[in-house]
Design a protein around this motif. Structure first.
Motif, PDB file in Angstrom:
ATOM      1  N   GLN A 142       0.833  -1.349   0.063  1.00 23.63           N
ATOM      2  CA  GLN A 142      -0.026  -0.039  -0.043  1.00 23.63           C
ATOM      3  C   GLN A 142       0.825   1.204  -0.135  1.00 23.63           C
ATOM      4  OE1 GLN A 142      -3.399   0.079  -0.327  1.00 23.63           O
ATOM      5  NE2 GLN A 142      -3.789  -2.173  -0.289  1.00 23.63           N
ATOM      6  N   TYR A 143       2.089   1.026   0.361  1.00 22.25           N
ATOM      7  CA  TYR A 143       2.779   2.412   0.566  1.00 22.25           C
ATOM      8  C   TYR A 143       3.124   3.068  -0.703  1.00 22.25           C
ATOM      9  CZ  TYR A 143       4.028   0.833   5.399  1.00 22.25           C
ATOM     10  OH  TYR A 143       3.868   0.446   6.384  1.00 22.25           O
ATOM     11  N   PRO A 144       3.029   4.215  -1.162  1.00 26.15           N
ATOM     12  CA  PRO A 144       3.301   4.712  -2.464  1.00 26.15           C
ATOM     13  C   PRO A 144       4.749   4.766  -2.761  1.00 26.15           C
ATOM     14  CG  PRO A 144       2.908   6.510  -0.674  1.00 26.15           C
ATOM     15  CD  PRO A 144       2.609   5.199  -0.056  1.00 26.15           C
ATOM     16  N   LEU A 145       5.184   4.553  -3.953  1.00 27.11           N
ATOM     17  CA  LEU A 145       6.556   4.487  -4.315  1.00 27.11           C
ATOM     18  C   LEU A 145       7.224   6.010  -4.266  1.00 27.11           C
ATOM     19  CD1 LEU A 145       6.146   2.204  -7.418  1.00 27.11           C
ATOM     20  CD2 LEU A 145       7.200   1.617  -5.191  1.00 27.11           C
ATOM     21  N   GLY A 146       8.280   6.124  -3.910  1.00 25.67           N
ATOM     22  CA  GLY A 146       9.023   7.429  -3.853  1.00 25.67           C
ATOM     23  C   GLY A 146       8.752   8.087  -2.654  1.00 25.67           C
ATOM     24  N   GLU A 147       7.785   7.517  -1.785  1.00 27.82           N
ATOM     25  CA  GLU A 147       7.380   8.676  -0.452  1.00 27.82           C
ATOM     26  C   GLU A 147       8.017   7.715   0.780  1.00 27.82           C
ATOM     27  OE1 GLU A 147       5.661  11.248   2.029  1.00 27.82           O
ATOM     28  OE2 GLU A 147       5.943  11.254  -0.138  1.00 27.82           O
ATOM     29  N   PRO A 148       8.912   8.533   1.211  1.00 29.23           N
ATOM     30  CA  PRO A 148       9.571   7.951   2.651  1.00 29.23           C
ATOM     31  C   PRO A 148       8.606   7.738   3.658  1.00 29.23           C
ATOM     32  CG  PRO A 148      10.466  10.136   1.712  1.00 29.23           C
ATOM     33  CD  PRO A 148       9.271  10.034   1.147  1.00 29.23           C
ATOM     34  N   ILE A 149       8.726   6.121   4.117  1.00 32.18           N
ATOM     35  CA  ILE A 149       7.927   5.878   5.155  1.00 32.18           C
ATOM     36  C   ILE A 149       8.920   5.829   6.337  1.00 32.18           C
ATOM     37  CG2 ILE A 149       6.418   4.010   6.038  1.00 32.18           C
ATOM     38  CD1 ILE A 149       5.409   5.726   3.557  1.00 32.18           C
ATOM     39  N   VAL A 150       8.522   6.251   7.492  1.00 33.15           N
ATOM     40  CA  VAL A 150       9.214   6.217   8.901  1.00 33.15           C
ATOM     41  C   VAL A 150       8.764   4.948   9.486  1.00 33.15           C
ATOM     42  CG1 VAL A 150       9.836   7.310  10.897  1.00 33.15           C
ATOM     43  CG2 VAL A 150       9.602   8.599   8.777  1.00 33.15           C
ATOM     44  N   GLN A 151       9.737   4.067   9.828  1.00 29.51           N
ATOM     45  CA  GLN A 151       9.343   2.902  10.591  1.00 29.51           C
ATOM     46  C   GLN A 151       8.192   3.101  11.975  1.00 29.51           C
ATOM     47  OE1 GLN A 151      12.432   0.050  12.350  1.00 29.51           O
ATOM     48  NE2 GLN A 151      11.725  -0.778  10.223  1.00 29.51           N
ATOM     49  N   SER A 152       8.878   4.159  12.827  1.00 30.16           N
ATOM     50  CA  SER A 152       8.265   4.155  13.856  1.00 30.16           C
ATOM     51  C   SER A 152       6.853   4.843  13.829  1.00 30.16           C
ATOM     52  CB  SER A 152       9.215   5.102  14.758  1.00 30.16           C
ATOM     53  OG  SER A 152       9.379   6.350  14.229  1.00 30.16           O
ATOM     54  N   GLN A 153       6.505   5.193  12.707  1.00 31.64           N
ATOM     55  CA  GLN A 153       5.313   6.128  12.379  1.00 31.64           C
ATOM     56  C   GLN A 153       4.357   5.043  11.614  1.00 31.64           C
ATOM     57  OE1 GLN A 153       5.942   9.466  10.453  1.00 31.64           O
ATOM     58  NE2 GLN A 153       6.865  10.630  11.804  1.00 31.64           N
ATOM     59  N   ALA A 154       4.821   4.327  11.284  1.00 30.73           N
ATOM     60  CA  ALA A 154       4.093   3.169  10.115  1.00 30.73           C
ATOM     61  C   ALA A 154       3.642   2.082  11.205  1.00 30.73           C
ATOM     62  CB  ALA A 154       5.000   2.550   9.141  1.00 30.73           C
ATOM     63  N   VAL A 155       4.479   1.550  12.139  1.00 31.65           N
ATOM     64  CA  VAL A 155       3.883   0.415  12.924  1.00 31.65           C
ATOM     65  C   VAL A 155       4.132   0.919  14.567  1.00 31.65           C
ATOM     66  CG1 VAL A 155       4.610  -1.211  11.359  1.00 31.65           C
ATOM     67  CG2 VAL A 155       6.480  -0.501  12.924  1.00 31.65           C
ATOM     68  N   GLY A 156       3.183  -0.033  15.230  1.00 26.31           N
ATOM     69  CA  GLY A 156       3.535   0.623  16.683  1.00 26.31           C
ATOM     70  C   GLY A 156       4.844   0.225  17.385  1.00 26.31           C
ATOM     71  N   GLN A 157       5.017   0.794  18.529  1.00 27.63           N
ATOM     72  CA  GLN A 157       6.266   0.509  19.186  1.00 27.63           C
ATOM     73  C   GLN A 157       6.199  -0.989  19.483  1.00 27.63           C
ATOM     74  OE1 GLN A 157       9.090   2.498  19.203  1.00 27.63           O
ATOM     75  NE2 GLN A 157      10.117   0.614  20.033  1.00 27.63           N
ATOM     76  N   ASP A 158       5.161  -1.521  20.070  1.00 29.43           N
ATOM     77  CA  ASP A 158       5.254  -2.911  20.648  1.00 29.43           C
ATOM     78  C   ASP A 158       5.594  -3.742  19.462  1.00 29.43           C
ATOM     79  OD1 ASP A 158       2.843  -2.080  18.894  1.00 29.43           O
ATOM     80  OD2 ASP A 158       1.625  -3.544  20.065  1.00 29.43           O
ATOM     81  N   VAL A 159       5.150  -3.576  18.368  1.00 32.42           N
ATOM     82  CA  VAL A 159       5.525  -4.521  17.182  1.00 32.42           C
ATOM     83  C   VAL A 159       7.003  -4.128  17.017  1.00 32.42           C
ATOM     84  CG1 VAL A 159       5.333  -4.795  14.634  1.00 32.42           C
ATOM     85  CG2 VAL A 159       3.429  -4.374  15.788  1.00 32.42           C
ATOM     86  N   ILE A 160       7.510  -3.307  17.089  1.00 38.21           N
ATOM     87  CA  ILE A 160       9.165  -2.918  16.947  1.00 38.21           C
ATOM     88  C   ILE A 160       9.864  -3.676  17.931  1.00 38.21           C
ATOM     89  CG2 ILE A 160      10.816  -1.302  16.970  1.00 38.21           C
ATOM     90  CD1 ILE A 160       9.045   1.013  15.543  1.00 38.21           C
ATOM     91  N   SER A 161       9.587  -3.418  19.100  1.00 38.01           N
ATOM     92  CA  SER A 161      10.057  -3.963  20.429  1.00 38.01           C
ATOM     93  C   SER A 161      10.230  -5.253  20.403  1.00 38.01           C
ATOM     94  CB  SER A 161       9.513  -3.063  21.513  1.00 38.01           C
ATOM     95  OG  SER A 161       9.447  -1.938  21.533  1.00 38.01           O
ATOM     96  N   SER A 162       9.309  -5.990  19.999  1.00 38.18           N
ATOM     97  CA  SER A 162       9.043  -7.435  20.095  1.00 38.18           C
ATOM     98  C   SER A 162       9.574  -8.070  18.685  1.00 38.18           C
ATOM     99  CB  SER A 162       7.554  -8.029  20.248  1.00 38.18           C
ATOM    100  OG  SER A 162       7.000  -7.550  19.146  1.00 38.18           O
ATOM    101  N   ASN A 163       9.929  -7.477  17.756  1.00 31.24           N
ATOM    102  CA  ASN A 163      10.654  -7.936  16.710  1.00 31.24           C
ATOM    103  C   ASN A 163      11.907  -8.524  16.615  1.00 31.24           C
ATOM    104  OD1 ASN A 163      12.267  -7.308  13.676  1.00 31.24           O
ATOM    105  ND2 ASN A 163       9.931  -7.966  13.357  1.00 31.24           N
ATOM    106  N   ARG A 164      12.192  -9.720  16.290  1.00 30.43           N
ATOM    107  CA  ARG A 164      13.362 -10.332  16.301  1.00 30.43           C
ATOM    108  C   ARG A 164      14.575  -9.652  15.626  1.00 30.43           C
ATOM    109  NH1 ARG A 164      16.185 -15.205  14.036  1.00 30.43           N
ATOM    110  NH2 ARG A 164      14.953 -15.130  12.126  1.00 30.43           N
TER     111      ARG A 164
END
Length: 381
Positions: A91-113
């Motif tokens: 779904q992300y538009p090509l050419g548009e910067p996507i910031v990880q911490s804004q795209a997914v929740g911190q809980d998803v990031i913190s638990s990611n292997r």
């Protein structure tokens, strides 16, 4: 004025990006420049051809390429999850910067292997990704990581990547046509002549300076390109205007070319979808010495699929950015601003800002007007 100043500031870097079309080995140095300019800790550029399963570009800055490749294999699913999953990434538009911490929740990031075992121990607490190409022929993206000592990813970094993104997209797309071979100035003409895709070299007024065998056959047939008083043109008047405008802009100031001239859709009597990519030649000594008088190289290549409507028309007619186009599309699909915010991983205020730009550029005043406009763009320009 601020955006124009930024474009001028990055003009040398943009020129270096286009030089990578001629010498792909320079991508690592370009990534080094981007990381140094914006304060990123690492950068990785990966573009692969899905037709022959070969890398079109594979370069990194601030890390070991072999180690990065190993991580891609070992942590593949984890890395995809870190950006919201495969369906979300589409779904992300090509050419548009996507910031990880804004795209997914911190809980998803913190638990990611991958985040816990690789990124966090190195102090890499956030990242920004830019999709470069995503079709049946190629897939690729650029990812830049932020070290905790640099603080949160800011608007300056996002704005800079947004300016550079269309130039990187154009460069890697055309690099694929050369099959990653470095092109020497002395042998450029021979290399172009041997390409299966049509290549037309033009000056700033779109006058045809040279065409390879494939392009000459197209010009002789008047399908899909033709010569009008010696100038490159196509059957569609609107597309001819967009094409010649891109060539003129490439000659005048390649840094402000933006996404104009990337994948301009052109009709062919057989119905086969084709596109034209415009590569600026003048600014860099490496490119300007290739063919005298030529300020742009036009590559007429097979499209990866049928024209995307109204996407392609919106680019050529209204110069919408990738993010603006994606929001335009989602609004026309009936999505709410809240839903778009969640889908694209951006704030509500960002969605509103992009939508305001869409209204301004298209001359529409209401969302229903956008829907009508989309329906009116039945044929590619």
């Amino acid at each position: 004025m601020q955006q124009q100043a930024s474009v001028e500031k990055f003009s040398d870097l943009i020129g270096d990006i286009y030089d990578c079309v001629i010498t792909p080995g320079r991508w690592t140095a370009v990534l080094d420049e981007i990381c140094a300019e914006f304060g990123f800790a690492t950068g990785a550029l990966s573009v692969a051809s899905l037709t022959n399963m070969k890398a079109v570009v594979n370069a990194v800055s601030g890390s070991d390429l072999t180690l990065m490749a190993r991580n891609a294999i070992a942590y593949g699913p984890d890395i995809i999850e870190l950006w919201g999953g495969a369906a979300r990434i589409q779904q992300y538009p090509l050419g548009e910067p996507i910031v990880q911490s804004q795209a997914v929740g911190q809980d998803v990031i913190s638990s990611n292997r991958y985040y816990r075992e690789w990124a966090l121990p190195k102090g890499l607490f956030d990242a920004v990704a830019v999709g470069l190409v995503r079709d049946k022929a190629m897939v690729g993206n650029a990812i830049f990581s932020q070290h905790e000592s640099a603080g949160p990813i800011d608007d300056g970094q996002i704005g800079g990547l947004r300016l550079l993104a269309p130039h990187i997209r154009r460069a890697v797309t055309i690099s694929n046509l050369f099959d990653m071979k470095a092109v020497e100035a002395a042998t450029f003409a021979a290399t172009v002549e041997a390409l299966a895709v049509g290549v037309v070299l033009a000056d700033g007024d779109s006058n045809i300076v040279h065409s390879n065998a494939a392009a000459t056959a197209m010009l002789d047939a008047g399908d899909p390109i033709l010569a009008q008083d010696g100038r490159i043109a196509v059957q569609s008047t609107a597309t001819t205007t967009a094409l010649q405008s891109a060539v003129a802009q490439a000659a005048q100031d390649e840094a402000t070319l933006g996404q104009k001239g990337i994948g301009i859709p052109i009709p062919r009597t057989s119905g086969d979808p084709l596109v034209i990519h415009v590569l600026p030649l003048r600014r860099s000594p490496m490119r300007s010495g290739l063919i005298q008088r030529a300020t742009a190289a036009l590559f007429v290549a097979s499209a990866s699929g049928p024209p995307r409507l109204p996407h392609d028309a919106l680019v050529q007619l209204y110069d919408l950015t990738p993010a603006e186009i994606r929001i335009f599309e989602l609004i026309c699909e009936g999505q709410t601003r809240d839903a778009i915010s969640a889908m694209l991983g951006v704030s509500i205020s960002t969605v509103k800002s992009h939508l305001i730009h869409v209204f301004e550029k298209t001359g529409c005043r209401r969302q229903v007007d956008l829907v009508r406009l989309a329906k009116s763009l039945t044929f590619p320009v």
